[in-house]
Every structure is written in structure tokens, then in C-alpha cells.
Design a protein around this motif. Structure first.
Motif, short mmCIF file in Angstrom:
data_model
loop_
_atom_site.label_atom_id
_atom_site.label_comp_id
_atom_site.label_asym_id
_atom_site.label_seq_id
_atom_site.Cartn_x
_atom_site.Cartn_y
_atom_site.Cartn_z
N PHE A 98 1.05 -1.61 0.47
CA PHE A 98 0.05 -0.62 -0.49
C PHE A 98 0.63 1.23 0.43
N ARG A 99 2.10 1.33 0.68
CA ARG A 99 3.29 2.12 0.78
C ARG A 99 3.35 2.39 -0.79
N ARG A 100 4.05 1.50 -1.56
CA ARG A 100 4.36 2.09 -2.88
C ARG A 100 2.73 2.48 -3.33
N PHE A 101 2.29 2.15 -3.37
CA PHE A 101 1.15 2.65 -4.79
C PHE A 101 0.45 4.36 -4.58
N CYS A 102 0.70 4.54 -2.51
CA CYS A 102 0.47 5.81 -2.28
C CYS A 102 1.43 6.39 -2.60
N ALA A 103 2.39 6.21 -2.26
CA ALA A 103 4.26 6.74 -3.22
C ALA A 103 3.93 7.32 -4.86
N GLY A 104 3.17 5.93 -5.45
CA GLY A 104 3.05 6.62 -6.50
C GLY A 104 1.55 6.86 -7.08
N TRP A 105 0.84 7.55 -6.11
CA TRP A 105 -0.46 8.69 -6.67
C TRP A 105 -0.44 9.52 -7.47
N LYS A 106 1.05 11.08 -7.64
CA LYS A 106 1.40 11.56 -8.83
C LYS A 106 1.67 10.71 -10.21
N HIS A 107 1.75 9.63 -10.35
CA HIS A 107 1.71 8.98 -11.35
C HIS A 107 -0.24 8.96 -12.15
N PHE A 108 -0.80 8.48 -11.46
CA PHE A 108 -2.85 8.33 -11.85
C PHE A 108 -3.27 9.60 -11.93
N ARG A 109 -2.08 10.53 -12.62
CA ARG A 109 -3.69 12.30 -12.52
C ARG A 109 -3.84 12.10 -13.66
N GLY A 110 -5.04 12.65 -13.99
CA GLY A 110 -6.24 12.35 -15.34
C GLY A 110 -6.18 11.69 -15.96
N THR A 111 -6.34 9.98 -14.55
CA THR A 111 -6.39 8.98 -15.64
C THR A 111 -7.87 8.45 -15.05
N PRO A 112 -8.33 7.92 -15.98
CA PRO A 112 -10.35 6.99 -15.00
C PRO A 112 -9.42 6.47 -13.71
N THR A 113 -8.71 5.62 -13.39
CA THR A 113 -8.00 5.38 -12.68
C THR A 113 -7.92 5.76 -11.37
N PRO A 428 -19.43 1.34 -7.66
CA PRO A 428 -19.76 2.32 -8.19
C PRO A 428 -19.24 3.56 -8.67
N ALA A 429 -17.64 3.59 -8.26
CA ALA A 429 -16.98 4.77 -8.50
C ALA A 429 -17.30 4.52 -10.61
N ARG A 430 -17.45 3.66 -10.91
CA ARG A 430 -16.88 3.46 -12.47
C ARG A 430 -18.78 3.83 -13.44
N HIS A 431 -19.32 3.41 -12.28
CA HIS A 431 -21.05 3.49 -12.62
C HIS A 431 -21.25 5.33 -12.38
N ASP A 432 -20.19 5.87 -11.61
CA ASP A 432 -20.84 7.52 -10.50
C ASP A 432 -20.46 8.44 -12.14
N LEU A 433 -19.43 7.74 -12.52
CA LEU A 433 -18.94 8.48 -13.85
C LEU A 433 -19.16 8.68 -15.20
N ALA A 434 -19.54 7.49 -15.24
CA ALA A 434 -20.52 6.40 -16.54
C ALA A 434 -21.57 8.08 -16.51
N ARG A 435 -22.66 7.86 -15.44
CA ARG A 435 -23.30 9.31 -15.22
C ARG A 435 -23.11 10.28 -16.04
N ARG A 436 -22.04 10.77 -14.58
CA ARG A 436 -21.87 12.52 -14.84
C ARG A 436 -21.42 12.73 -16.52
N VAL A 437 -20.27 11.75 -17.14
CA VAL A 437 -20.15 11.81 -18.29
C VAL A 437 -21.48 12.25 -19.49
N ASP A 438 -22.51 10.99 -18.93
CA ASP A 438 -23.81 10.95 -19.83
C ASP A 438 -24.51 12.26 -19.98
N ALA A 439 -24.73 12.65 -18.29
CA ALA A 439 -25.05 13.91 -18.32
C ALA A 439 -24.70 15.42 -18.70
#
Length: 475
Positions: A98-113, A428-439
Motif C-alpha cells: 500500500f505504501r508503494r501505491f500511495c507513493a506513486g499516486w501522482k502517476h495517476f493524474r488525469g487517468t480514470p484510475t 460504484p465509482a465507475r458507474h458514477d463517472l459514466a452517469r456524470r459523463v452522460d449527463a
């Protein structure tokens, strides 16, 4: 320190004309139930209903969207808890993963992840600090505290997430025992999906063993081509009896050309008798046989009513060494150019106008949306256009999909959103994003006076809930 929060208008249009309209449309559909019929959460998670082991196993290890980005920045899969536990460099400490994931958080900027993960952390687990090397332990502890609570076990999360129905993906030889348990406890809630892919590719090294598994599960000998087909029919019937509504096919090509029976039988026998050291079946012969078997799957679907989910066009396991060491689905599957107009023609000629056959076609090749798939879905009543999938399951790609496909196919010839995920808490995050984009897309149509607001709200509800229900309805 200011608490980490998410903007209520995230992923809605930025311009001041459409944003208020999009906000109103989104608010009307944000809490609709989730129909998640194309997923890969392991059925045992629901059958056993055990607590999630730790935050790393819940959020990091099974999510190849997440691990592939970290690998691209120099991380090794074993450092992320992926691979054989006795392999070199394997990290068994979930906190360190989990530390390795958090240390790499910046790499996910601009991605759906990034969107999915921050939705999970804030909205589901109540995390109040952004992930980083410095906050990793604090975030880990917050998630760990939540999943220790019985209200965060898998079955309870179905209610928390508003999931009305979820499909799992199961091999053709599955005993479906877990689904039998769930049918008694949660009738109609967790449904099996028939995935026969390994059996339809006779050059795969596991094919002979998989044939034996099919024979054992079906009780039908698979030493002949006729027995092979009959065993597949029996297993499909077992999935229908267990509540299954769909099949799932992830072939490389969209070709569905049938072969004469004697040719198909000869290829089956050649693959069966070749063995690992014999002449076997050539790549061209396997491609022809797998295309033929897709046609057979369509013919069986026209008989038993299972919806045929079809998503070709991915070069699986691009790095063979990674697949050999760590297994499939580790982020090394790469999209390729895919042709549908000719490939689907045999199936659509045979069954495209039939009331008993339904196919949902997905792609990761954006070019074919407007050129091939939308025109096909816009005329054949048996074909629906699947939602943006995999690498296209992203805000801008979903907007491009609406813009490229809607004018030809319309909304009613689409399947609505499906999430295609192994990461349970991202649903739920993926469905929420789809609903926002469709809106946002629908808000532009309202602002341009191409739709009235009530029509836009009605369409948003269709895309979020009614169309998936309709696309997968039992017949």
C-alpha cells in the motif's frame, strides 16, 4: 491541514451554460440502482462473505489498471503482491504494498484510475488525506478499520453500493456450487456468466486439460466433435438453470465465419490427436476453428436465450514472459485494430433479425464506433452497442463514444454502462463517472435545443439503469 474532499461537480462540463443543466440531469439519476452484468468479481467473495483480508488485497493487488501504471514507472509486479508468493522479490507485507501505491499516486493524474480510486477512498472509506508516501499508513489504517466492520463485507456492500444485480464470469466447467448457495441467500442478485474462451482455442496449451474439465462437469465425453458441442450445450443449460443471462467472449478477431461440419470435425480431431508433441493445429487453422465456434455459440444463444457479449480486438499477454511468470490479466493486454463489418456478417446474416438472439458488441478500437459498430447496431435488432470498455472506460473516451456513435445508433440501441472490473469497490465509482459523463453530453443537447430537459433526464435514466436491464433481460 484541510480535509481532502471531492468537488460535487467533478467530471461535469466546465462551461457555465451546460454545467447547471448537467448537474440537474446527474442529480436525477445518481442514486439509481446499479446493474453490473459484465464483471469479474470472484463469486466466492459473495458466497463465502468473508471480510476482505487487507487494504492492499482489496484495492491494489487485483486491479491491473492500477498495477500496470506503477509498473510503467519502474515498479515490479512482485513488489505489488502480484505473482507466485515464493517467487523472487515477492512482497507479502500488505502495508508495504500500500505504501508503494500511495507513493506513486501522482502517476495517476488525469487517468480514470485516479477518479475511481479517489471516489472509493473518500466516498466509501471516508479517507480525509490525499494518498502520498507521507500519508500511506494513515490511509491504510482508515481503510483497514472500515473493512474490519461487518457492514463492509461483500454482501453488505451490494446494498451499500446500490447494486441490484451483478454478474460474475465463470468458466464453462464451473460446478456453479457457489451460485447455488447464493441463489438461496440472495435470489436473483449474483448471476453466473458463461465464459468458454479456453475451449474455443485448441492451440492453447491448456486446451486438452480444459476439455477434460468440460467432460467432467457436463458428464459428456468430449473425445469427438459432436460430444464437444453437446457438452457445451449442456453447460450452457446449467448456467441458464442457475440464473445466468449471458455469455462472454474475448477472442482476438471478430471473425464469425462458420465452417462445413466435416472441416470443423477434422480440425477438432487434429487438435485432439496432435497432443503437445505432435503436429497439432496451425495458427491459421485455430483462427478458422475459433471463428467457427463463435458462430456455434451464436447459434446456441439463439436457442437458449443467453445474451452473447463479444469483445474482440485485444492482443493478450503482450509480454509472454510476464504471463508465464505471473499469469494472465496483469496489465499487458494491448488493443489492436479490429474489423467488425465483415467479421460479424455471418452471425448477423443468420441471426441478426431473429427475436431469439441478442449480441452486445464491445471494442477498444475507437475508429470502428462510427464507421462500423454504430451503423450495425443501428439496423440489426439483435445487436446492441456495448459501452466504452477497458482503455476507453475513461471520461474523454466516453464523451467521444457518445459523439461518434449516438447520431447513427441512437441511445436505444446501446447496452447502457457496464463496468468490466475485478476491483469490487470500483464498481460504484465507475458507474458514477459514466452517469456524470452522460449527463454532460445530454446537457449539451439540451443547451443546443436538440432535446428538452425532461427527455434528457429520461435518457440518462435509460443509460444508467433501464437499458442494461433490457439488454440482459431473460427470454
Amino acid at each position: 491541514m484541510t480535509a481532502w474532499t471531492l468537488h460535487p461537480d467533478r467530471a461535469l462540463p466546465a462551461d457555465p451554460v451546460t454545467r447547471p443543466i448537467a448537474r440537474e440531469i446527474y442529480q436525477a439519476v445518481r442514486d439509481l440502482p446499479i446493474v453490473s452484468m459484465h464483471g469479474h468479481v470472484d463469486v466466492t467473495a459473495f458466497a463465502d462473505d468473508e471480510p476482505f483480508p487487507d487494504p492492499a488485497q482489496l484495492l491494489v493487488v487485483p486491479d491491473h489498471y492500477l498495477t500496470r501504471m506503477l509498473v510503467s514507472q519502474g515498479a515490479q509486479l512482485p513488489e505489488l503482491g502480484v505473482g507466485p508468493a515464493d517467487g523472487p522479490g515477492f512482497e507479502s507485507d500488505p502495508r508495504e504494498i500500500f505504501r508503494r501505491f500511495c507513493a506513486g499516486w501522482k502517476h495517476f493524474r488525469g487517468t480514470p484510475t485516479r477518479y475511481w480510486m479517489e471516489h472509493e477512498l473518500v466516498e466509501i472509506f471516508g479517507v480525509t488525506v490525499r494518498p502520498s508516501a507521507e500519508t500511506a499508513d494513515q490511509v491504510y489504517d482508515q481503510v483497514a478499520e472500515c473493512i474490519a466492520d461487518p457492514s463492509f463485507r461483500p454482501r453488505a456492500l451490494l446494498d451499500r453500493f446500490g447494486i441490484e444485480t451483478i454478474g460474475t464470469t465463470d468458466p464453462a466447467w464451473s460446478t456453479l456450487a457457489e451460485h447455488a448457495r447464493l441463489a438461496a441467500d440472495l435470489p436473483g442478485r449474483v448471476l453466473p456468466t458463461f465464459r468458454p474462451d479456453p475451449l474455443l482455442h485448441p492451440a492453447r496449451p491448456t486446451w486438452l486439460g480444459d476439455l477434460e474439465r468440460l467432460a467432467t462437469a457436463s458428464g459428456i465425453a468430449t473425445t469427438t466433435y459432436a460430444g464437444f458441442l453437446e457438452a457445451l450445450r449442456e453447460r450452457r443449460a446449467a448456467f441458464v438453470a442457475a440464473g445466468g443471462l449471458a455469455t462472454d467472449h474475448g477472442h482476438f478477431s471478430a471473425d464469425t465465419t462458420p465452417l462445413p461440419d466435416d472441416v470443423a470435425r477434422a480440425l477438432f480431431e487434429k487438435a485432439l490427436t496432435g497432443g503437445p508433441d505432435g503436429p497439432g493445429i496451425t495458427a491459421a487453422e485455430e483462427a478458422a476453428f475459433s471463428a467457427h465456434m463463435l458462430f456455434q455459440m451464436a447459434a446456441m444463444a439463439a436457442d437458449d436465450g443467453l445474451v452473447m457479449q463479444f469483445h474482440p480486438g485485444v492482443l493478450r499477454d503482450h509480454d509472454p514472459a510476464v504471463a508465464t511468470t505471473f499469469g494472465p490479466d496483469k496489465g499487458y493486454d494491448i488493443p489492436v485494430v479490429t474489423e467488425f463489418a465483415h467479421g460479424l456478417r455471418p452471425v448477423l446474416e443468420a441471426f441478426g433479425n431473429s427475436e431469439s438472439f441478442r449480441m452486445i458488441a464491445f471494442t477498444v478500437d475507437e475508429d470502428v464506433y462510427s464507421r462500423e459498430l454504430a451503423p450495425l447496431a443501428g439496423v440489426y435488432p439483435a445487436l446492441r452497442l456495448g459501452a466504452p470498455w477497458w482503455f476507453l472506460d475513461a471520461p474523454d473516451a466516453m464523451r467521444r463514444f457518445r459523439e461518434s456513435a449516438t447520431e447513427t445508433a441512437g441511445f436505444s440501441n446501446m447496452s447502457g454502462f457496464v463496468d468490466d472490473t475485478r476491483a469490487f469497490c470500483s464498481i460504484p465509482a465507475r458507474h458514477d463517472l459514466a452517469r456524470r459523463v452522460d449527463a454532460g453530453y445530454l446537457a449539451r443537447l439540451v443547451a443546443e435545443h436538440r432535446l428538452d430537459l425532461d427527455e434528457a433526464v429520461d435518457t440518462a435514466a435509460d443509460l444508467a439503469y433501464h437499458l442494461p436491464k433490457l439488454a440482459y433481460a431473460a427470454r
